[in-house]
Design a protein around this motif. Structure first.
Motif, PDB file in Angstrom:
ATOM      1  N   ASN A 266      -6.538   0.954   1.152  1.00 18.76           N
ATOM      2  CA  ASN A 266      -6.087   1.903   0.004  1.00 18.76           C
ATOM      3  C   ASN A 266      -4.498   2.310  -0.077  1.00 18.76           C
TER       4      ASN A 266
ATOM      5  N   SER B 269     -10.257   5.676   2.397  1.00 20.39           N
ATOM      6  CA  SER B 269     -10.219   4.525   2.615  1.00 20.39           C
ATOM      7  C   SER B 269     -11.406   3.760   1.599  1.00 20.39           C
TER       8      SER B 269
ATOM      9  N   GLU C 188     -13.227   5.075   9.415  1.00 20.53           N
ATOM     10  CA  GLU C 188     -12.621   3.997  10.264  1.00 20.53           C
ATOM     11  C   GLU C 188     -12.892   3.979  11.730  1.00 20.53           C
TER      12      GLU C 188
ATOM     13  N   LYS D 182       0.921  -1.206   0.098  1.00 19.50           N
ATOM     14  CA  LYS D 182       0.145  -0.047  -0.187  1.00 19.50           C
ATOM     15  C   LYS D 182       0.743   1.186   0.033  1.00 19.50           C
TER      16      LYS D 182
ATOM     17  N   SER E  38      -6.111   0.359   6.506  1.00 17.61           N
ATOM     18  CA  SER E  38      -7.456   0.493   5.240  1.00 17.61           C
ATOM     19  C   SER E  38      -6.559   0.067   4.232  1.00 17.61           C
TER      20      SER E  38
ATOM     21  N   ARG F  95       2.900   2.158   2.157  1.00 23.95           N
ATOM     22  CA  ARG F  95       3.003   2.981   3.296  1.00 23.95           C
ATOM     23  C   ARG F  95       4.085   3.326   4.022  1.00 23.95           C
TER      24      ARG F  95
HETATM   25 MG    MG Z   1      -5.617   4.353   6.683  1.00 29.88          MG
END
Ligand code: MG
Ligand code: TXA
Length: 353
Positions: free
Chosen positions: A148, A154, A183, A59, A146, A61
């Motif tokens: 995404n 999200s 969330e 993702k 999440s 991240r």
């Molecule tokens: Mg998130």
């Protein structure tokens, strides 16, 4: 590029053989997206550092922002956390399974990468049959941010996950649209009084009722970028919830908001921009823009929360240059909605009387 397997599951009665296919992938260190009652999560074995690293990569991240660890029974909390205060026990009994994430000091079974090197861990028990079945069949806690790409809104449906992550993850369990749409609420119990780090699906009012004394972290209600205490709120500095279009949030009384949104719409259209307006049922007829969408009635903030991320994504599909969004009351689920909208706008907030 991986082949991403999409498995449709019945959200009420998940087919066990499909859940097992996904659980086998998790056990082998794979990455599987699954529905929760809030948004779709992107799951990996929380105790397998390679799997969690692959999750961050999938993702895109930043490694300094740890995921939430999802459990299916309360006894797992005692394996993952060292101190479980009586307040936490009460909250778990009252709000789990459900959209409340609790922050604890973590035990030494948890790999560093899963908690981004912090001494705390965020844990929740989701209230979705597919999520619970997946954790149970995997027989281990599941780290799941999440599902995404980092920075995007999200995902509230399997299609949103597919659009962001097809080819980057092993599988998606498609259990239809999610019920809550924002969330979980993240609550830090390591401070006194406890502090909400992120508003979400469990309303602040409900926590106040349960705890008596509880505060909102200044980030929750921020109207501008604040300096960050990384150890307390690791995710706060990163860009969030942003569609491709520029977002402007207009806040104030309904009539003043309508006037300002119309004025901004006209000025952007004069400059040749394609303008989207994010309105509510009560105001949607007041606007002439390129794309006008309603979040739902101002008297039903739960429906507004449910629709928020989907509509932000739809504006991108329509290719608008700017989204002008009406603020809604910051109460109940509206507090989470306003927090997400303000962040999506990069704190581009216009206040009117
Ligand atoms: Mg998130
Ligand atoms: O509803 C949800 O919470 C969804 C579903 C999938 O369960 N998950 C989710 O995860 O939103 P994510 O990773 O997108 O957001 C996790 C939030 C971030 O704001 C992160 O900074 C915070 O929880 N967090 C994680 N570990 C933390 C910790 N030890 N202390 C404080 N905050 C933490």
């Amino acid at each position: 590029m991986k082949k991403t397997l999409v498995l449709k599951v019945n959200p009420q009665k998940p087919e066990i053989e499909k859940v097992r296919v996904a659980a086998e992938l998790i056990k082998k260190g794979g990455i599987v997206a699954f529905p929760t009652e809030t948004v779709y999560g992107l799951g990996a074995d929380a105790l397998n550092p390679q799997a969690v690293l692959a999750l961050f990569e999938a993702k895109k991240r930043p490694l300094d922002n740890p995921p939430i660890v999802h459990v299916e029974n309360i006894s797992d909390v005692y394996r993952l956390a060292t101190q479980v205060p009586p307040k936490a026990e009460r909250l778990m009994r009252e709000f789990w399974p459900g959209p409340l994430t609790l922050v604890f000091k973590h035990s030494d079974i948890i790999p560093d990468v899963t908690v981004a090197g912090l001494d705390t861990i965020a844990i929740r028990m989701p209230q979705h049959k597919v999520a619970l079945a997946l954790i149970r069949e995997s027989n281990r806690p599941i780290a799941a941010p999440s599902a995404n790409l980092a920075g995007k809104p999200s995902p509230t449906s399997a299609k949103h996950v597919f659009d962001d992550l097809n080819g980057r993850i092993d599988a998606i369990l498609d259990g239809g649209p999610t019920r809550i749409g924002v969330e979980s609420t993240v609550l830090d119990l390591s401070v006194s009084p406890p502090q909400v780090l992120r508003p979400g699906g469990t309303p602040f009012e409900a926590l106040k009722k349960a705890l008596g004394d509880v505060k909102l972290h200044p980030f929750v209600v921020a109207e501008e970028e604040l300096p960050i205490d990384k150890t307390r709120s690791p995710g706060m500095k990163h860009k969030h919830y942003a569609p491709n279009a520029k977002v402007i949030t207009v806040e104030g009384s309904v009539s003043a908001v309508v006037g300002k949104v119309r004025e901004l719409t006209d000025s952007y259209r004069l400059k040749g921009g394609k303008v989207g307006v994010l309105a509510t049922d009560e105001t949607v007829a007041d606007y002439k823009a390129d794309v006008v969408k309603s979040l739902g009635s101002r008297f039903n903030l739960a429906v507004i929360a449910q629709n928020l991320f989907r509509l932000l994504r739809e504006f991108d599909v329509e290719g608008v240059d700017v989204i002008i969004a009406e603020g809604v009351p910051a109460e109940g689920l509206g507090l989470a909605v306003m927090n997400r909208l303000r962040k999506a706008s990069g704190y581009n907030i216009v206040k009117v009387e």
